[in-house]
Write a protein that holds these residues in place. Sequence first.
Motif, PDB file in Angstrom:
ATOM      1  N   ALA A 349       1.002  -1.276   0.152  1.00 42.27           N
ATOM      2  CA  ALA A 349      -0.100   0.049  -0.167  1.00 42.27           C
ATOM      3  C   ALA A 349       0.997   1.193  -0.105  1.00 42.27           C
ATOM      4  O   ALA A 349       2.106   1.152   0.380  1.00 42.27           O
ATOM      5  N   GLY A 350       0.422   2.650  -0.633  1.00 42.97           N
ATOM      6  CA  GLY A 350       1.166   3.510  -0.383  1.00 42.97           C
ATOM      7  C   GLY A 350      -0.082   4.747  -0.866  1.00 42.97           C
ATOM      8  O   GLY A 350      -1.260   4.475  -0.596  1.00 42.97           O
ATOM      9  N   VAL A 351       0.336   6.025  -1.171  1.00 45.58           N
ATOM     10  CA  VAL A 351      -0.448   6.953  -1.669  1.00 45.58           C
ATOM     11  C   VAL A 351      -1.004   6.519  -2.965  1.00 45.58           C
ATOM     12  O   VAL A 351      -0.359   5.995  -3.728  1.00 45.58           O
ATOM     13  N   ARG A 352      -2.309   6.608  -2.982  1.00 51.86           N
ATOM     14  CA  ARG A 352      -2.980   6.330  -4.285  1.00 51.86           C
ATOM     15  C   ARG A 352      -3.113   7.416  -5.246  1.00 51.86           C
ATOM     16  O   ARG A 352      -3.355   8.464  -4.996  1.00 51.86           O
ATOM     17  N   LEU A 353      -2.570   6.849  -6.464  1.00 53.90           N
ATOM     18  CA  LEU A 353      -2.318   8.103  -7.438  1.00 53.90           C
ATOM     19  C   LEU A 353      -3.104   7.948  -8.401  1.00 53.90           C
ATOM     20  O   LEU A 353      -3.639   6.931  -8.969  1.00 53.90           O
ATOM     21  N   GLU A 354      -3.820   9.186  -8.975  1.00 52.85           N
ATOM     22  CA  GLU A 354      -4.859   9.178 -10.287  1.00 52.85           C
ATOM     23  C   GLU A 354      -4.545  10.142 -10.889  1.00 52.85           C
ATOM     24  O   GLU A 354      -3.726  11.136 -10.512  1.00 52.85           O
ATOM     25  N   HIS A 355      -4.890   9.951 -12.220  1.00 53.94           N
ATOM     26  CA  HIS A 355      -4.293  10.821 -13.315  1.00 53.94           C
ATOM     27  C   HIS A 355      -5.326  11.998 -13.347  1.00 53.94           C
ATOM     28  O   HIS A 355      -6.494  11.834 -13.221  1.00 53.94           O
ATOM     29  N   ASP A 356      -4.649  13.369 -13.335  1.00 56.12           N
ATOM     30  CA  ASP A 356      -5.434  14.457 -13.701  1.00 56.12           C
ATOM     31  C   ASP A 356      -4.339  15.568 -14.613  1.00 56.12           C
ATOM     32  O   ASP A 356      -3.519  16.000 -13.996  1.00 56.12           O
ATOM     33  N   ALA A 357      -5.153  15.616 -15.614  1.00 53.81           N
ATOM     34  CA  ALA A 357      -4.133  16.651 -16.656  1.00 53.81           C
ATOM     35  C   ALA A 357      -3.974  17.958 -16.067  1.00 53.81           C
ATOM     36  O   ALA A 357      -3.083  18.502 -16.754  1.00 53.81           O
ATOM     37  N   ASP A 358      -4.817  18.404 -15.254  1.00 54.74           N
ATOM     38  CA  ASP A 358      -4.974  19.770 -14.893  1.00 54.74           C
ATOM     39  C   ASP A 358      -4.722  19.746 -13.408  1.00 54.74           C
ATOM     40  O   ASP A 358      -5.526  19.440 -12.623  1.00 54.74           O
ATOM     41  N   GLY A 359      -3.696  20.606 -13.032  1.00 53.08           N
ATOM     42  CA  GLY A 359      -3.424  20.944 -11.541  1.00 53.08           C
ATOM     43  C   GLY A 359      -2.800  19.685 -10.712  1.00 53.08           C
ATOM     44  O   GLY A 359      -2.587  18.923 -11.286  1.00 53.08           O
ATOM     45  N   PHE A 360      -2.751  20.041  -9.347  1.00 50.36           N
ATOM     46  CA  PHE A 360      -2.161  18.833  -8.559  1.00 50.36           C
ATOM     47  C   PHE A 360      -2.821  19.033  -7.354  1.00 50.36           C
ATOM     48  O   PHE A 360      -3.094  20.148  -6.601  1.00 50.36           O
ATOM     49  N   GLU A 361      -3.428  18.102  -6.679  1.00 49.77           N
ATOM     50  CA  GLU A 361      -4.058  17.721  -5.466  1.00 49.77           C
ATOM     51  C   GLU A 361      -3.652  16.641  -4.707  1.00 49.77           C
ATOM     52  O   GLU A 361      -3.487  15.626  -5.050  1.00 49.77           O
ATOM     53  N   VAL A 362      -3.538  17.035  -3.624  1.00 52.03           N
ATOM     54  CA  VAL A 362      -3.295  15.961  -2.389  1.00 52.03           C
ATOM     55  C   VAL A 362      -4.421  16.141  -1.312  1.00 52.03           C
ATOM     56  O   VAL A 362      -4.935  16.960  -0.869  1.00 52.03           O
ATOM     57  N   GLN A 363      -5.084  14.696  -0.814  1.00 50.16           N
ATOM     58  CA  GLN A 363      -5.967  14.778   0.082  1.00 50.16           C
ATOM     59  C   GLN A 363      -5.438  13.769   1.277  1.00 50.16           C
ATOM     60  O   GLN A 363      -5.176  12.643   0.909  1.00 50.16           O
ATOM     61  N   ASP A 364      -5.625  14.268   2.474  1.00 51.44           N
ATOM     62  CA  ASP A 364      -5.335  13.596   3.617  1.00 51.44           C
ATOM     63  C   ASP A 364      -4.119  12.569   3.458  1.00 51.44           C
ATOM     64  O   ASP A 364      -4.317  11.305   3.590  1.00 51.44           O
ATOM     65  N   LEU A 365      -3.074  13.218   3.328  1.00 51.74           N
ATOM     66  CA  LEU A 365      -1.831  12.122   3.107  1.00 51.74           C
ATOM     67  C   LEU A 365      -1.158  12.208   4.504  1.00 51.74           C
ATOM     68  O   LEU A 365      -0.941  13.108   5.216  1.00 51.74           O
ATOM     69  N   SER A 366      -0.773  10.833   4.938  1.00 57.10           N
ATOM     70  CA  SER A 366      -0.060  10.686   5.955  1.00 57.10           C
ATOM     71  C   SER A 366       1.303   9.978   5.874  1.00 57.10           C
ATOM     72  O   SER A 366       1.082   9.079   4.693  1.00 57.10           O
ATOM     73  N   LEU A 367       2.261  10.091   6.519  1.00 58.25           N
ATOM     74  CA  LEU A 367       3.572   9.556   6.249  1.00 58.25           C
ATOM     75  C   LEU A 367       4.231   9.104   7.499  1.00 58.25           C
ATOM     76  O   LEU A 367       3.898   9.446   8.688  1.00 58.25           O
ATOM     77  N   TRP A 368       4.713   7.804   7.452  1.00 63.30           N
ATOM     78  CA  TRP A 368       5.452   7.210   8.530  1.00 63.30           C
ATOM     79  C   TRP A 368       6.865   6.520   8.144  1.00 63.30           C
ATOM     80  O   TRP A 368       6.735   6.203   6.920  1.00 63.30           O
ATOM     81  N   LEU A 369       7.531   6.058   9.287  1.00 64.91           N
ATOM     82  CA  LEU A 369       8.668   5.330   9.056  1.00 64.91           C
ATOM     83  C   LEU A 369       8.503   3.634   8.962  1.00 64.91           C
ATOM     84  O   LEU A 369       7.394   3.440   9.467  1.00 64.91           O
ATOM     85  N   PRO A 370       9.294   3.031   8.516  1.00 64.96           N
ATOM     86  CA  PRO A 370       8.861   1.575   8.512  1.00 64.96           C
ATOM     87  C   PRO A 370       8.713   1.155   9.828  1.00 64.96           C
ATOM     88  O   PRO A 370       8.030   0.030  10.254  1.00 64.96           O
ATOM     89  N   ASP A 371       9.348   1.652  10.914  1.00 67.98           N
ATOM     90  CA  ASP A 371       9.144   1.211  12.259  1.00 67.98           C
ATOM     91  C   ASP A 371       7.929   1.734  12.837  1.00 67.98           C
ATOM     92  O   ASP A 371       7.430   1.737  14.025  1.00 67.98           O
ATOM     93  N   GLY A 372       7.340   2.497  12.040  1.00 69.23           N
ATOM     94  CA  GLY A 372       5.807   3.096  12.576  1.00 69.23           C
ATOM     95  C   GLY A 372       5.776   4.185  13.293  1.00 69.23           C
ATOM     96  O   GLY A 372       4.609   4.933  13.477  1.00 69.23           O
TER      97      GLY A 372
END
Length: 566
Positions: A349-372
């Motif tokens: 799993a990871g960030v879900r990527l979707e194609h959009d030819a116009d603009g750049f949008e990020v929604q509810d992104l969370s990030l962590w290390l392998p150790d949690g």
Amino acid sequence: MQTLRDFWSLARPFWCSAERRPALLLLFGTVLMNLCLVGVNILYNLWNLHFYNALQALDYDAFLMGGGYFILLQAGLASFTVAAFHFQQKLTLRWRRWATENTLQLWLQRQRYLKLQLTSPETDNPDQRIADDINLFIGMSLKLSLGLMTALVSLFSFLHILWQASSLVRVPFAGEELVIPGLLVWAALLYSILGTGGAFWLGRTLPRLNFLQQRREADFRFSLMRLRENAEAVAQYRGESEEHARFNQRLGATLENFWALVKQQKIVLGYSTFYMRSAMIIPMFVMAPQFFAGAFPLGRLTQLSAAFGEVHEAMAYLVRVFPEIAEWKSVVDRLMGFQQRLASVGDEAGVRLEHDADGFEVQDLSLWLPDGKALLAGLDLRLQPGDSLLIRAPSGFGKSTLIRALTGIWSHACGLARYDLGNVLTLAQKPYMPLGSLRGMLWYPAPARADDDARLLQVMRQCGLDHLSEQLNAELDWAQTLSIGEQQRCAFARALLLRPAVLFLDETSSALDEATERNCYAQLKQALPNTIVISVGHRASLEHLHSRTLSLQQCQSPVLELEVDY
């Protein structure tokens, strides 16, 4: 049995692919030539009977005829051996090309080559898995399987000779002579079972030692390659003594395991040599009383001794090739583990990527290390064509990790990123300099365009690389030829040539002076007015080169600061 299942799991895709028809024809040719070799051995066994009978009978004419037959048999043996080698090597070549190309495709798809490095450091030396282990797997699989087939055919071809000859052997018992049906066959079978069991018991540690040896050899080669790639940095640090110590440590581990492997191989080799060579005398002693009693001639004894040797060698095939089986098992284990890891790393799993030819949008992104350990939670972001964003964060926050997550190569993340996936470019702090011409290096990852050199030269002037304009066709190791500042200017030139819709800059100007940095960003703004530029970096000078600045702190709400024109 698990090794056989793993073998079929690795081999089945090739034999079910579009290559199966020519591959089956080559396999048929190889099998046919090996069967012909068995036929020659059968004729040679019959030749033993007549030739040695002629010697015993002092029949010179039969002796000369036997010599002529011997030459014909050797000519057939040489012809079929060369033909079998030809078909087998052509099959090996075709299979290796297919397997290597498919493994490379799997390794390169979805950035698995990087994901393995980031998330699976225990998957050692994938280059060796692809370059060496695939070749070993195919070559040894064909050799062992064809050898086993030949052994079985030889076994059943010579079995009836031994079975019939057993009627000549009479065993004294209670004052009478008994004829035991198939006595020589049972003797060969018992001797082979005992020998095979002993070889497997003595060599039970060989697969593990072979596995470790391949890994340590690869680690040693990789350490040498690392020095070559970082020669200048090591020289500046005066790190020769430390590198030498590291080389000696890895070489010592390699040689220590090699000697343990050799000691175990000596035991197996000595046992198998004594075992295989002793078999030739057994039928002689079994049939000696009847021979000296004149029950049959010398030719018959020689023929039966050779037939016993063929049957015993076929039954004891696993003893003879046990060291190779041990090495083959270690290769299968390593390849199977590599294939399983490749299959699983692409599904993480990871960030879900979707194609959009116009603009750049990020929604509810969370990030962590392998150790949690959490780095970032709930990032929302929206940019329009032409926007430029600088992402600031404390040292060690993982800004490069954020870029990896946004581009889909970091699995320890969740959320949604939507942008033009087909026209995105990421420039790292240390740009990749592929081997080849300067023209090809600047156009990377697109194919070099020799018909557009006028535009290329203009871009080189814009990025301060005009002093290299005479070397477009030169093929050098550009990572060693150019300074890090020149390499970063080459990265900006790539962006101007490829004209991406979304451009990620991961501290791409860290080695540039402020004037050069300002010029490179100005060239981007002028030549790519609709490109969305997202930069991460520490330098304060970058703030004035972006229209927005995003400040991040671990697990706190990000702060999007006011626009700044530049």
